[in-house]
Design a protein around this motif. Structure first.
Motif, mmCIF file in Angstrom:
data_model
loop_
_atom_site.group_PDB
_atom_site.id
_atom_site.type_symbol
_atom_site.label_atom_id
_atom_site.label_comp_id
_atom_site.label_asym_id
_atom_site.label_seq_id
_atom_site.Cartn_x
_atom_site.Cartn_y
_atom_site.Cartn_z
ATOM 1 N N ALA A 5 0.849 -1.180 0.000
ATOM 2 C CA ALA A 5 0.000 0.000 0.000
ATOM 3 C C ALA A 5 0.884 1.229 0.000
ATOM 4 C CB ALA A 5 -0.910 0.000 1.233
ATOM 5 N N VAL A 6 0.518 2.214 -0.794
ATOM 6 C CA VAL A 6 1.228 3.496 -0.810
ATOM 7 C C VAL A 6 0.442 4.426 0.104
ATOM 8 C CG1 VAL A 6 2.070 5.396 -2.217
ATOM 9 C CG2 VAL A 6 2.035 3.070 -3.146
ATOM 10 N N TYR A 7 1.078 4.838 1.193
ATOM 11 C CA TYR A 7 0.308 5.551 2.221
ATOM 12 C C TYR A 7 1.121 6.644 2.889
ATOM 13 C CZ TYR A 7 -2.131 6.601 6.538
ATOM 14 O OH TYR A 7 -2.755 7.257 7.564
ATOM 15 N N SER A 8 0.452 7.746 3.162
ATOM 16 C CA SER A 8 0.980 8.797 4.023
ATOM 17 C C SER A 8 -0.191 9.425 4.747
ATOM 18 C CB SER A 8 1.726 9.861 3.214
ATOM 19 O OG SER A 8 2.045 10.973 4.032
ATOM 20 N N GLU A 9 -0.032 9.648 6.046
ATOM 21 C CA GLU A 9 -1.113 10.299 6.769
ATOM 22 C C GLU A 9 -1.142 11.798 6.515
ATOM 23 O OE1 GLU A 9 -0.615 9.694 10.921
ATOM 24 O OE2 GLU A 9 1.339 10.657 11.026
ATOM 25 N N ALA A 10 -0.104 12.325 5.871
ATOM 26 C CA ALA A 10 -0.088 13.726 5.461
ATOM 27 C C ALA A 10 -0.593 13.818 4.026
ATOM 28 C CB ALA A 10 1.323 14.297 5.566
ATOM 29 N N GLY A 11 -1.519 14.716 3.761
ATOM 30 C CA GLY A 11 -2.039 14.889 2.424
ATOM 31 C C GLY A 11 -1.085 15.704 1.560
ATOM 32 N N GLY A 12 -1.280 15.621 0.254
ATOM 33 C CA GLY A 12 -0.533 16.455 -0.669
ATOM 34 C C GLY A 12 0.913 16.079 -0.890
ATOM 35 N N VAL A 13 1.266 14.822 -0.650
ATOM 36 C CA VAL A 13 2.656 14.404 -0.831
ATOM 37 C C VAL A 13 2.843 13.537 -2.086
ATOM 38 C CG1 VAL A 13 3.231 14.562 1.608
ATOM 39 C CG2 VAL A 13 2.347 12.407 0.704
ATOM 40 N N GLY A 14 1.825 13.488 -2.930
ATOM 41 C CA GLY A 14 1.966 12.751 -4.186
ATOM 42 C C GLY A 14 1.726 11.265 -4.070
ATOM 43 N N LYS A 15 0.927 10.852 -3.086
ATOM 44 C CA LYS A 15 0.690 9.428 -2.853
ATOM 45 C C LYS A 15 0.063 8.749 -4.071
ATOM 46 C CE LYS A 15 -2.877 8.612 -0.316
ATOM 47 N NZ LYS A 15 -3.762 7.999 -1.357
ATOM 48 N N TYR A 151 -7.138 0.164 6.953
ATOM 49 C CA TYR A 151 -6.947 -1.103 7.655
ATOM 50 C C TYR A 151 -7.097 -2.284 6.704
ATOM 51 C CZ TYR A 151 -7.747 2.002 11.637
ATOM 52 O OH TYR A 151 -7.676 3.042 12.539
ATOM 53 N N ASN A 152 -8.063 -2.214 5.797
ATOM 54 C CA ASN A 152 -8.214 -3.286 4.809
ATOM 55 C C ASN A 152 -7.026 -3.323 3.860
ATOM 56 O OD1 ASN A 152 -10.898 -4.987 4.515
ATOM 57 N ND2 ASN A 152 -11.441 -3.032 5.471
ATOM 58 N N ALA A 153 -6.510 -2.139 3.504
ATOM 59 C CA ALA A 153 -5.349 -2.081 2.609
ATOM 60 C C ALA A 153 -4.139 -2.736 3.254
ATOM 61 C CB ALA A 153 -5.044 -0.632 2.254
ATOM 62 N N LEU A 154 -3.896 -2.431 4.519
ATOM 63 C CA LEU A 154 -2.724 -2.979 5.206
ATOM 64 C C LEU A 154 -2.865 -4.474 5.447
ATOM 65 C CD1 LEU A 154 -1.838 -0.205 7.815
ATOM 66 C CD2 LEU A 154 -0.860 -0.612 5.563
ATOM 67 N N ASP A 155 -4.053 -4.909 5.805
ATOM 68 C CA ASP A 155 -4.252 -6.338 6.037
ATOM 69 C C ASP A 155 -4.062 -7.126 4.747
ATOM 70 O OD1 ASP A 155 -5.294 -8.541 7.905
ATOM 71 O OD2 ASP A 155 -6.643 -8.704 6.181
ATOM 72 N N ALA A 156 -4.455 -6.531 3.607
ATOM 73 C CA ALA A 156 -4.358 -7.239 2.331
ATOM 74 C C ALA A 156 -2.944 -7.256 1.783
ATOM 75 C CB ALA A 156 -5.305 -6.605 1.310
ATOM 76 N N THR A 157 -2.150 -6.226 2.091
ATOM 77 C CA THR A 157 -0.829 -6.115 1.461
ATOM 78 C C THR A 157 0.330 -6.432 2.403
ATOM 79 O OG1 THR A 157 -0.675 -3.748 1.985
ATOM 80 C CG2 THR A 157 -1.685 -4.357 -0.137
ATOM 81 N N ARG A 158 0.203 -6.072 3.673
ATOM 82 C CA ARG A 158 1.225 -6.306 4.713
ATOM 83 C C ARG A 158 2.504 -5.506 4.490
ATOM 84 N NH1 ARG A 158 -0.753 -10.969 7.466
ATOM 85 N NH2 ARG A 158 -2.939 -11.076 6.840
ATOM 86 N N ASN A 159 2.520 -4.639 3.499
ATOM 87 C CA ASN A 159 3.703 -3.822 3.220
ATOM 88 C C ASN A 159 3.296 -2.398 2.888
ATOM 89 O OD1 ASN A 159 5.966 -5.799 3.293
ATOM 90 N ND2 ASN A 159 4.845 -6.735 1.597
ATOM 91 N N LEU A 160 4.204 -1.456 3.169
ATOM 92 C CA LEU A 160 3.968 -0.043 2.911
ATOM 93 C C LEU A 160 5.082 0.562 2.069
ATOM 94 C CD1 LEU A 160 2.844 1.201 6.444
ATOM 95 C CD2 LEU A 160 1.468 1.337 4.360
ATOM 96 N N VAL A 161 4.711 1.488 1.213
ATOM 97 C CA VAL A 161 5.637 2.427 0.592
ATOM 98 C C VAL A 161 5.191 3.809 1.048
ATOM 99 C CG1 VAL A 161 6.453 3.437 -1.569
ATOM 100 C CG2 VAL A 161 6.135 0.962 -1.385
ATOM 101 N N LEU A 162 6.125 4.602 1.569
ATOM 102 C CA LEU A 162 5.776 5.860 2.224
ATOM 103 C C LEU A 162 6.293 7.063 1.449
ATOM 104 C CD1 LEU A 162 6.893 4.894 5.847
ATOM 105 C CD2 LEU A 162 4.678 4.502 4.788
ATOM 106 N N PRO A 163 5.432 7.784 0.727
ATOM 107 C CA PRO A 163 5.862 9.080 0.198
ATOM 108 C C PRO A 163 5.994 10.063 1.353
ATOM 109 C CG PRO A 163 3.549 8.705 -0.279
ATOM 110 C CD PRO A 163 4.060 7.454 0.366
ATOM 111 N N VAL A 164 7.073 10.808 1.363
ATOM 112 C CA VAL A 164 7.391 11.657 2.514
ATOM 113 C C VAL A 164 7.685 13.077 2.046
ATOM 114 C CG1 VAL A 164 8.944 12.007 4.467
ATOM 115 C CG2 VAL A 164 8.396 9.686 3.720
#
Length: 298
Positions: A5-15, A151-164
């Protein structure tokens, strides 16, 4: 199968832009890619890849129907094909009410003594459709807010890519993500890996260099840093395509800095494939473009 899952809790980072371009980067290297975007807002990944024409149609089958076990047809019938042969489950307006829909289904099943774990339904749907046998790469693009989509995304993928965002705010979001991941791991009883952190809109200032170093010191891989390419990425949204297609079809000439950007998408894709133990059959030279690759496969 490589899944993240490509995720950032901050908006506007190009996720979302990162998700779309990584999908194309994997596909143009010869891998079969499925993207499951979960953002209920307009201007989402389905819009960027130009497959959102039916998002307001209340009569069609949607991912949400399948998440509550009420699919109208086969799950694979939801799939549309975008550029470079990337398959995608288009977002639908029903995603706006996903949390409430899942809660109602849980309550209804509870009345009959049945369990309905709300955070594992995407994984269930993908498993039942044997997506792992059909695709090499699964990318899920959840919204920035925490909740049932994430939560569904993380459970399905188990991995993260974090745009920062390479700023104090961006670093704080990464710091907070460590706590979020730990809490989710405990709640979902799974392990969640971080495959890469990707600084975006990087301008090479001393402060930004220090922040990237601190992110690496926390144990995150930073395989590439993405420079500020506002004109290129805004053009992608206007033309509804990846940076690869935009440079190939909508620029009157190739600009070195834009070729550098798409080369970094390629390099990041190779890094993620390596992390997932996956070898692309036909990886191009990073940033190399061809006439054939921009077509849509049936």
């Amino acid at each position: 199968m490589l899944s993240y899952a490509v995720y950032s809790e901050a908006g506007g980072v190009g996720k979302t832009t990162l998700s779309a371009n990584l999908a194309v980067a994997h596909a143009r290297a010869g891998l079969d890619v499925l993207v499951v975007p979960l953002d209920p807002q307009d201007g989402d990944l389905s819009h960027l890849l130009d497959v959102d024409q039916n998002r307001a149609d209340s009569e069609i089958d949607t991912l949400v129907h399948h998440l509550v076990g009420r699919g109208i047809g086969d799950f694979t019938d939801l799939i549309q094909t975008a550029e470079q042969g990337v398959d995608i489950i288009p977002e639908h307006n029903r995603l706006e009410d996903l949390g409430e829909t899942l809660r109602k289904e849980r309550e209804a099943r509870s009345d009959f003594g049945e369990s309905f774990p709300m955070w594992t339904q995407l994984q269930r749907v993908l498993r039942e459709a044997e997506i792992h046998k059909q695709y090499d790469v699964l990318i899920v693009d959840p919204p920035a807010s925490s909740g049932p989509h994430l939560y569904n995304a993380l459970d399905a993928t188990r991995n993260l890519v974090l745009p920062v965002e390479p700023s104090g705010k961006g670093q704080a979001s990464v710091d907070g993500l460590n706590d979020l991941v730990s809490n989710l791991e405990e709640q979902l009883e799974i392990n969640i890996g971080v495959l890469a952190a990707v600084p975006n809109r990087f301008k090479g200032t001393t402060d930004q260099e220090e922040i990237v170093s601190e992110i690496e010191a926390q144990g995150f891989d930073v395989p590439v840093t993405m420079r500020d390419r506002t004109s290129l990425l805004e053009g992608c949204w206007k033309k509804k395509c990846s940076a690869f297609r935009y440079v190939q079809e909508h620029r009157d000439r190739q600009r070195d800095y834009e070729l550098e950007t798409i080369a970094k998408f390629d390099k990041l894709a190779r890094h993620l494939e390596s992390e997932g133990g996956l070898t692309a059959p036909n990886p191009p030279e990073p940033g190399e473009l061809s006439q054939e690759e921009t077509g849509v496969r049936a």
